[in-house]
Enzyme design. Structure first.
Site, PDB file in Angstrom:
ATOM      1  N   VAL A 247      -6.879 -10.786  90.349  1.00  0.00           N
ATOM      2  CA  VAL A 247      -5.967 -11.606  91.151  1.00  0.00           C
ATOM      3  C   VAL A 247      -6.659 -12.893  91.600  1.00  0.00           C
ATOM      4  CG1 VAL A 247      -4.659 -11.684  93.313  1.00  0.00           C
ATOM      5  CG2 VAL A 247      -4.596  -9.630  91.891  1.00  0.00           C
TER       6      VAL A 247
ATOM      7  N   GLY B  59      -1.767   4.821  84.864  1.00  0.00           N
ATOM      8  CA  GLY B  59      -3.144   4.817  85.362  1.00  0.00           C
ATOM      9  C   GLY B  59      -3.361   3.454  85.997  1.00  0.00           C
TER      10      GLY B  59
ATOM     11  N   CYS C 111      -3.604   0.304  90.577  1.00  0.00           N
ATOM     12  CA  CYS C 111      -2.537  -0.077  91.511  1.00  0.00           C
ATOM     13  C   CYS C 111      -1.498   1.012  91.766  1.00  0.00           C
ATOM     14  CB  CYS C 111      -1.848  -1.329  91.009  1.00  0.00           C
ATOM     15  SG  CYS C 111      -3.012  -2.649  90.648  1.00  0.00           S
TER      16      CYS C 111
ATOM     17  N   LYS D  28      -2.909   4.175  93.507  1.00  0.00           N
ATOM     18  CA  LYS D  28      -3.446   3.840  94.837  1.00  0.00           C
ATOM     19  C   LYS D  28      -2.306   3.483  95.798  1.00  0.00           C
ATOM     20  CE  LYS D  28      -5.296  -0.366  95.195  1.00  0.00           C
ATOM     21  NZ  LYS D  28      -4.638  -1.214  96.192  1.00  0.00           N
TER      22      LYS D  28
HETATM   23  C1  UGA Z   1       0.957  -2.923  88.262  1.00  0.00           C
HETATM   24  C2  UGA Z   1       2.333  -3.607  88.390  1.00  0.00           C
HETATM   25  O1  UGA Z   1       3.022  -3.516  87.136  1.00  0.00           O
HETATM   26  C3  UGA Z   1       2.160  -5.087  88.776  1.00  0.00           C
HETATM   27  O2  UGA Z   1       3.428  -5.684  88.971  1.00  0.00           O
HETATM   28  C4  UGA Z   1       1.360  -5.159  90.078  1.00  0.00           C
HETATM   29  O3  UGA Z   1       1.144  -6.507  90.464  1.00  0.00           O
HETATM   30  C5  UGA Z   1       0.003  -4.483  89.851  1.00  0.00           C
HETATM   31  O4  UGA Z   1       0.238  -3.097  89.478  1.00  0.00           O
HETATM   32  C6  UGA Z   1      -0.763  -4.549  91.153  1.00  0.00           C
HETATM   33  O5  UGA Z   1      -0.325  -3.940  92.134  1.00  0.00           O
HETATM   34  O6  UGA Z   1      -1.734  -5.296  91.237  1.00  0.00           O
HETATM   35  P1  UGA Z   1      -0.932  -2.871  86.376  1.00  0.00           P
HETATM   36  O7  UGA Z   1      -1.606  -1.851  87.219  1.00  0.00           O
HETATM   37  O8  UGA Z   1      -1.737  -4.002  85.832  1.00  0.00           O
HETATM   38  O9  UGA Z   1       0.284  -3.553  87.183  1.00  0.00           O
HETATM   39  O10 UGA Z   1      -0.320  -2.097  85.133  1.00  0.00           O
HETATM   40  P2  UGA Z   1       1.140  -1.768  84.608  1.00  0.00           P
HETATM   41  O11 UGA Z   1       1.502  -2.687  83.533  1.00  0.00           O
HETATM   42  O12 UGA Z   1       2.090  -1.611  85.731  1.00  0.00           O
HETATM   43  O13 UGA Z   1       0.882  -0.334  83.957  1.00  0.00           O
HETATM   44  C7  UGA Z   1       0.503   0.769  84.775  1.00  0.00           C
HETATM   45  C8  UGA Z   1       0.385   2.023  83.964  1.00  0.00           C
HETATM   46  O14 UGA Z   1       1.675   2.537  83.650  1.00  0.00           O
HETATM   47  C9  UGA Z   1      -0.336   1.907  82.617  1.00  0.00           C
HETATM   48  O15 UGA Z   1      -1.209   2.998  82.500  1.00  0.00           O
HETATM   49  C10 UGA Z   1       0.771   1.991  81.594  1.00  0.00           C
HETATM   50  O16 UGA Z   1       0.330   2.534  80.369  1.00  0.00           O
HETATM   51  C11 UGA Z   1       1.748   2.924  82.301  1.00  0.00           C
HETATM   52  N1  UGA Z   1       3.165   2.779  81.864  1.00  0.00           N
HETATM   53  C12 UGA Z   1       3.792   1.587  82.008  1.00  0.00           C
HETATM   54  C13 UGA Z   1       3.841   3.877  81.345  1.00  0.00           C
HETATM   55  O17 UGA Z   1       3.286   4.977  81.230  1.00  0.00           O
HETATM   56  N2  UGA Z   1       5.154   3.722  80.980  1.00  0.00           N
HETATM   57  C14 UGA Z   1       5.792   2.548  81.104  1.00  0.00           C
HETATM   58  O18 UGA Z   1       6.991   2.489  80.754  1.00  0.00           O
HETATM   59  C15 UGA Z   1       5.106   1.454  81.622  1.00  0.00           C
END
Ligand code: UGA
Length: 468
Positions: free
Chosen positions: A19, A283, A286, A289
């Site tokens: 960030v 995972g 974010c 947590k």
């Molecule tokens: C997440 C949010 O998407 C962001 O908007 C937010 O700003 C960020 O947390 C934060 O709080 O800083 P991020 O942790 O980078 O972003 O990752 P995501 O893209 O949300 O993915 C999270 C997890 O969910 C990954 O392991 C992904 O493989 C999994 N996922 C995602 C699924 O299992 N299914 C889905 O349909 C989408």
């Protein structure tokens, strides 16, 4: 203090993770003079050499374009006293009990308090913090710097919604901006962000604007509502994923295909197609947590959040399910060689925090199996951060699969999606694929056992006899 064009302001960014770095570089790109501060001096040394200390597409390219407007340092004195805006981008880890650990936030606020000199300044909090922290920051400033100095420093809550792997796209083309604080100070924030809100900045040739994108929705609100929005948004994303996984588990029993089911569900505009991919679950640093912190926060007010608690339970159960699928086919994991493809919690990052792959390795080795792991970018980081785990590292997918008794696909890296699976499975001892991200979309010609999450459509016809 502010120029209408949003140019030439002094900006300090405290905390240089995903960030903080994205914020610093984007603000420098918009024309401001930026100082990025971090207590980790090795990180600062790397940045000074022009290297980004984490894996994030295009950040390094942007850094090379804006280097004359950015200074990297561990010395708070060099910039805080002169800053027009001070951005707080420090991590808020989770404590044993699930609450947010605000130690880093408190440390930087104390450092800011020590450096206030009576100049009008805006402190913008981008760290994810429990509701009420904005007000607490203000009183901490007052305690440390005295009322007169603290009164000149206004606090804004500006939660960050970028995702790792698409940090620059999300920063330049955000869907929304949430700004919490006093009306007057929000006006200054709108001026600062005007080039992004109105999309008047010069587009970068290496950051592609998402198709159909126009401009962000701006939500102006109170400190508390802005802080709450961040948790509520991440909790909803978590809910969507756990909902998809729960539906997937039922699909397996009733003979439905989760991909078709979620395509049908997501086509409803009220629901939307995103974050409905069933698999190994979420995972990262974010979603896990923030959902836990939200549940903890609610406990303080004796206001249980059963839906969020259930989403957390479903998510971590999904990891056990994947290893159980493996065990169902191998019968006993003792002495078995399991290829694990993907260590990072999602593609396009080397971030290993709360990655399902971590729990797969721990669970498989506990059950007596041996893991040989591959990841396109996260191997190096895993070798230092996952010392406590027992696994072998492979230099290529082929090396991981050679003589493997089974394979788990844990991360949906494009490299794995594009693999010629018919070719690569031939070197396996027994071709058992547990595709925990549902990346294999066509029936393979080779005789294999293919397990996916919430879909049996590709596997059944191909099941060979597994040799004992
Ligand atoms: C997440 C949010 O998407 C962001 O908007 C937010 O700003 C960020 O947390 C934060 O709080 O800083 P991020 O942790 O980078 O972003 O990752 P995501 O893209 O949300 O993915 C999270 C997890 O969910 C990954 O392991 C992904 O493989 C999994 N996922 C995602 C699924 O299992 N299914 C889905 O349909 C989408």
């Amino acid at each position: 203090m502010l120029s209408k064009q949003g140019k030439n302001l002094n900006i300090t960014v405290l905390g240089l993770g995903y960030v903080g770095l994205s914020t610093a570089l984007v603000l420098a790109y918009l024309g401001h003079q930026v100082t990025g501060l971090d207590i980790d001096s090795s990180k600062i040394e790397m940045l000074k050499r022009g290297t980004i200390p984490l894996f994030e597409p295009n950040l390094e390219t942007l850094m090379s374009r804006v280097q004359e407007r950015v200074v990297w340092s561990s010395d708070n004195h060099i910039s805080i006293p002169h800053a027009d805006f001070i951005f707080l981008c420090v991590q808020t880890p989770v404590l044993e009990g699930g609450q947010s650990d605000l130690t880093f936030v408190e440390q930087v606020v104390s450092a800011i308090a020590l450096n206030l000199q009576g100049r009008t300044q805006i402190m913008v909090n981008k760290s994810t913090v429990p509701v009420g922290t904005g007000k607490r920051i203000k009183s901490l400033l007052e305690r440390k710097a005295g009322r007169t100095l603290a009164d000149r420093c206004q606090v804004v809550a500006n939660p960050e919604f970028l995702s790792e792997g698409s940090a620059l796209i999300d920063s330049l083309y955000p869907h929304r901006m949430v700004l919490g604080g006093e009306i007057e100070v929000l006006r200054k924030m709108l001026e600062l962000y005007a080039p992004i809100i109105q999309q008047t900045f010069e587009p970068l040739d290496f950051v592609v604007c998402p198709s159909g994108y126009t401009q962000p929705e701006v939500i102006e609100t109170t400190l508390e509502s802005a802080e709450m929005t961040k948790y509520a948004a991440n909790a909803f994303l978590a809910l969507k994923i756990s909902y998809a996984n729960e539906m997937a588990n039922l699909c397996e029993h009733v003979g439905a295909d989760i991909l078709d089911v979620m395509a049908g569900v997501g086509a409803d505009r009220r629901i939307g197609p995103h974050f409905l991919a069933a698999g190994a679950g979420w995972g990262g640093s974010c979603l896990g947590k923030d959902t836990r912190a939200l549940v903890k926060l609610a406990e303080v007010y004796d206001c249980p959040l059963p839906i969020i608690s259930a989403a957390i339970a479903v998510n971590y159960q999904q990891r056990i399910k994947v290893v159980e699928l493996l065990e169902r086919h191998l019968k006993d994991l003792k002495g078995k060689r399991v290829a694990l493809l993907g260590l990072s919690f999602k593609p396009h990052t080397d971030d290993l925090r709360d990655s399902p792959a971590h729990d797969f390795i721990a669970d498989i080795t506990n059950r007596g199996g041996r893991v040989i792991a591959h990841d396109p970018v996260a191997m190096k980081r895993a070798n230092t951060e996952w010392n406590h785990l027992d696994y072998l590292s492979a230099n290529s997918v082929e090396e991981a699969l050679q003589d493997a008794d089974a394979c788990i696909i844990a991360t949906d890296w494009p490299e794995y999606v594009a693999l010629d699976w018919d070719r690569v499975v031939t070197s396996m001892k027994s071709p058992i694929l547990i595709d925990a991200r549902n990346i294999i979309r066509r029936r393979l010609k080779s005789p294999i056992i293919l397990e996916q999450i919430g879909r049996k459509v590709l596997g059944e016809a191909n099941y060979p006899q597994v040799k004992p």
